[in-house]
Design an enzyme around this catalytic site. Structure first.
Site, short mmCIF file in Angstrom:
data_model
loop_
_atom_site.label_atom_id
_atom_site.label_comp_id
_atom_site.label_asym_id
_atom_site.label_seq_id
_atom_site.Cartn_x
_atom_site.Cartn_y
_atom_site.Cartn_z
N CYS A 115 7.40 5.17 -6.08
CA CYS A 115 8.85 4.98 -6.25
C CYS A 115 9.46 6.19 -6.98
O CYS A 115 9.59 7.25 -6.39
CB CYS A 115 9.13 3.66 -6.95
SG CYS A 115 10.85 3.10 -6.78
N HIS A 215 6.19 -0.15 -3.67
CA HIS A 215 5.34 -0.48 -4.82
C HIS A 215 4.05 -1.15 -4.33
O HIS A 215 3.95 -2.37 -4.29
CB HIS A 215 6.09 -1.41 -5.78
CG HIS A 215 7.12 -0.71 -6.59
ND1 HIS A 215 6.87 -0.25 -7.86
CD2 HIS A 215 8.40 -0.36 -6.30
CE1 HIS A 215 7.95 0.34 -8.33
NE2 HIS A 215 8.89 0.30 -7.41
N GLU A 217 1.35 -1.53 -5.81
CA GLU A 217 0.70 -2.30 -6.87
C GLU A 217 1.14 -3.75 -6.89
O GLU A 217 0.48 -4.60 -7.51
CB GLU A 217 0.95 -1.66 -8.24
CG GLU A 217 2.31 -1.92 -8.87
CD GLU A 217 3.45 -1.09 -8.31
OE1 GLU A 217 4.58 -1.21 -8.80
OE2 GLU A 217 3.19 -0.31 -7.36
#
Length: 247
Positions: A115, A215, A217
């Site tokens: 990001c 993202h 994660e």
């Protein structure tokens, strides 16, 4: 390699509250980031903003670097005045992360930008950003609800590392109101959203340096982090061999 790769992850530096009484400046990192690194078999270490002159020393102790998401970059870094919707600049973080990135690129240390981290990569390479994406694409689907990640599809560019790592996955977790506008020198766009927004980029002359606007994660999107950790482990082995030969 007889040890787990050590991956540094950049952090926020902001006011935070915890417990019943504490409210102090804190170095923050959402727990999803270290868990993401750990899930690929590596060790995670937080890298809060520091003196940029220390960046090369820090990177020399790492096997890989993750530039985490966070606040908007200062538009002055790419020669623009701030948009009314651009967040307040965080110069300490901007300076520190640019220095870490430069040191990683110079040393061949594998880098993943997430990001804001991808946007930093682009600006560092001389590119620019759309400061408020809805003005460009005409909708707010990249960040419909503040504080909530939303899925949207991306299409990788065939033949790129991004395409290989995404595999059959197309939906990604998104939360951003800025995006790459003009690509920096030495970068290629490797994935796009349906509205044309650049969703991933790669360096053309680096063993492993890539950024994703989403993202990973926040999902079980392990292809990207596993690739970073594998590249970090391979580099550590090469460095160890070179050191033995030089001894």
């Amino acid at each position: 390699m007889d040890r787990q790769p050590l991956i540094g992850v950049t952090t926020y530096l902001t006011e935070a509250r915890w417990g019943a009484a504490w409210a102090l400046p804190a170095a923050l990192l959402p727990a999803a980031y270290p868990r993401y690194v750990q899930s690929a078999g590596a060790l995670a270490v937080m890298l809060p903003p520091d003196d940029p002159s220390a960046a090369a020393t820090v990177v020399a102790r790492l096997d890989g670097l993750v530039l985490a998401g966070g606040e908007d970059l200062d538009p002055a870094l790419y020669g623009e005045d701030p948009h009314p919707r651009t967040g307040a600049p965080v110069p300490e973080r901007d300076r520190w992360e640019r220095a870490l990135l430069a040191a990683a690129l110079d040393s061949g240390t594998p880098v993943l930008g997430i990001c804001r981290g991808m946007q930093l990569m682009n600006v560092h390479a001389g590119g620019s950003l759309d400061q408020h994406l809805p003005d460009t694409v005409g909708h707010g689907a990249h960040n419909p609800t503040a504080g909530v990640f939303t899925d949207h599809p991306v299409t990788p560019v065939p033949g790129t590392r991004t395409a290989r790592l995404l595999g059959a996955r197309t939906g990604v977790a998104t939360h951003h109101h800025q995006a790459v506008r003009r690509l920096g020198e030495g970068l290629i766009a490797t994935a796009h959203a349906a509205d044309g927004t650049i969703e991933a980029l790669e360096y053309t002359c680096h063993t492993f340096a890539m950024g994703v606007q989403w993202h990973p994660e926040m999902h079980d999107d392990l292809g990207v982090i596993r690739a970073l950790v594998e590249a970090a482990a391979a580099r550590a082995v090469r460095c160890a061999v070179d050191q033995r030969r030089a001894a």
